[in-house]
Design a protein around this motif. Structure first.
Motif, PDB file in Angstrom:
ATOM      1  N   ARG A   1     100.418 -35.602  -8.365  1.00 41.37           N
ATOM      2  CA  ARG A   1     101.078 -34.511  -7.642  1.00 41.37           C
ATOM      3  C   ARG A   1     102.580 -34.503  -7.855  1.00 41.37           C
ATOM      4  N   THR A   2     103.160 -35.620  -8.254  1.00 40.85           N
ATOM      5  CA  THR A   2     104.604 -35.690  -8.405  1.00 40.85           C
ATOM      6  C   THR A   2     105.040 -35.641  -9.864  1.00 40.85           C
ATOM      7  N   THR A   3     104.187 -35.096 -10.732  1.00 38.93           N
ATOM      8  CA  THR A   3     104.548 -34.960 -12.138  1.00 38.93           C
ATOM      9  C   THR A   3     105.795 -34.095 -12.252  1.00 38.93           C
ATOM     10  N   ALA A   4     106.752 -34.573 -12.995  1.00 37.93           N
ATOM     11  CA  ALA A   4     108.019 -33.855 -13.142  1.00 37.93           C
ATOM     12  C   ALA A   4     107.815 -32.543 -13.894  1.00 37.93           C
ATOM     13  N   ILE A   5     108.582 -31.550 -13.518  1.00 35.27           N
ATOM     14  CA  ILE A   5     108.537 -30.260 -14.195  1.00 35.27           C
ATOM     15  C   ILE A   5     109.359 -30.370 -15.475  1.00 35.27           C
ATOM     16  N   ALA A   6     108.721 -30.068 -16.592  1.00 39.28           N
ATOM     17  CA  ALA A   6     109.404 -30.131 -17.882  1.00 39.28           C
ATOM     18  C   ALA A   6     109.747 -28.738 -18.409  1.00 39.28           C
TER      19      ALA A   6
ATOM     20  N   THR B   1      98.880 -29.186 -20.910  1.00 37.32           N
ATOM     21  CA  THR B   1      99.635 -29.190 -19.661  1.00 37.32           C
ATOM     22  C   THR B   1      99.277 -27.957 -18.837  1.00 37.32           C
TER      23      THR B   1
ATOM     24  N   GLY C   1     105.804 -25.876 -15.665  1.00 40.26           N
ATOM     25  CA  GLY C   1     104.767 -26.730 -16.228  1.00 40.26           C
ATOM     26  C   GLY C   1     105.258 -28.147 -16.430  1.00 40.26           C
ATOM     27  N   GLY C   2     104.337 -29.076 -16.441  1.00 36.43           N
ATOM     28  CA  GLY C   2     104.651 -30.481 -16.637  1.00 36.43           C
ATOM     29  C   GLY C   2     104.806 -30.832 -18.111  1.00 36.43           C
ATOM     30  N   GLN C   3     105.077 -32.091 -18.366  1.00 38.34           N
ATOM     31  CA  GLN C   3     105.302 -32.597 -19.718  1.00 38.34           C
ATOM     32  C   GLN C   3     104.068 -32.382 -20.590  1.00 38.34           C
ATOM     33  N   SER C   4     104.294 -32.099 -21.848  1.00 39.94           N
ATOM     34  CA  SER C   4     103.228 -31.908 -22.832  1.00 39.94           C
ATOM     35  C   SER C   4     103.594 -32.655 -24.099  1.00 39.94           C
TER      36      SER C   4
ATOM     37  N   LYS D   1     113.135 -29.277 -19.926  1.00 40.53           N
ATOM     38  CA  LYS D   1     113.885 -30.342 -19.261  1.00 40.53           C
ATOM     39  C   LYS D   1     115.316 -29.908 -18.951  1.00 40.53           C
TER      40      LYS D   1
END
Length: 109
Positions: A33-38, A57, A68-71, A95
């Protein structure tokens, strides 16, 4: 009865195993749930709230805002796929670093 055959010992082992499993599951879901937004994108036209998996992602779009999160894919690939799924973008950043006008034009084509 031997100590190793004790019902109390079996209950204690079960409780420790259950608590360990619960702790590991909670830590894993909290991390997800705390995946950083990339990726962040602003669409040129608003869309209804939607979620798409794009190149490994999850991209969430609502109105004109997409995140979206990291890919493992290149940012330009993610940008182009967002355009394919949701329409042209007014801005796109990876980022926190925004695409320049030239990169944004390539993304929208």
């Amino acid at each position: 009865m031997l100590l190793s055959q004790s019902p109390l010992r079996a209950t204690m082992i079960f409780c420790v195993a259950a608590l360990t499993s619960l702790t590991l599951f909670t830590a894993t879901t909290a991390q997800a749930r705390t995946t950083a937004i990339a990726y962040t994108a602003e669409l040129q036209a608003p869309v209804a709230a939607a979620k798409e998996i794009i190149k490994d992602t999850v991209i969430h779009c609502d109105g004109t805002e997409c995140i979206g999160g990291q890919s493992s894919s290149a940012p330009r690939t993610i940008c182009a796929k967002i355009v394919d799924e949701f329409g042209p973008v007014a801005s796109f950043a990876y980022k926190g670093k925004a695409f320049d006008a030239e990169a944004l034009a390539k993304c929208n084509n």
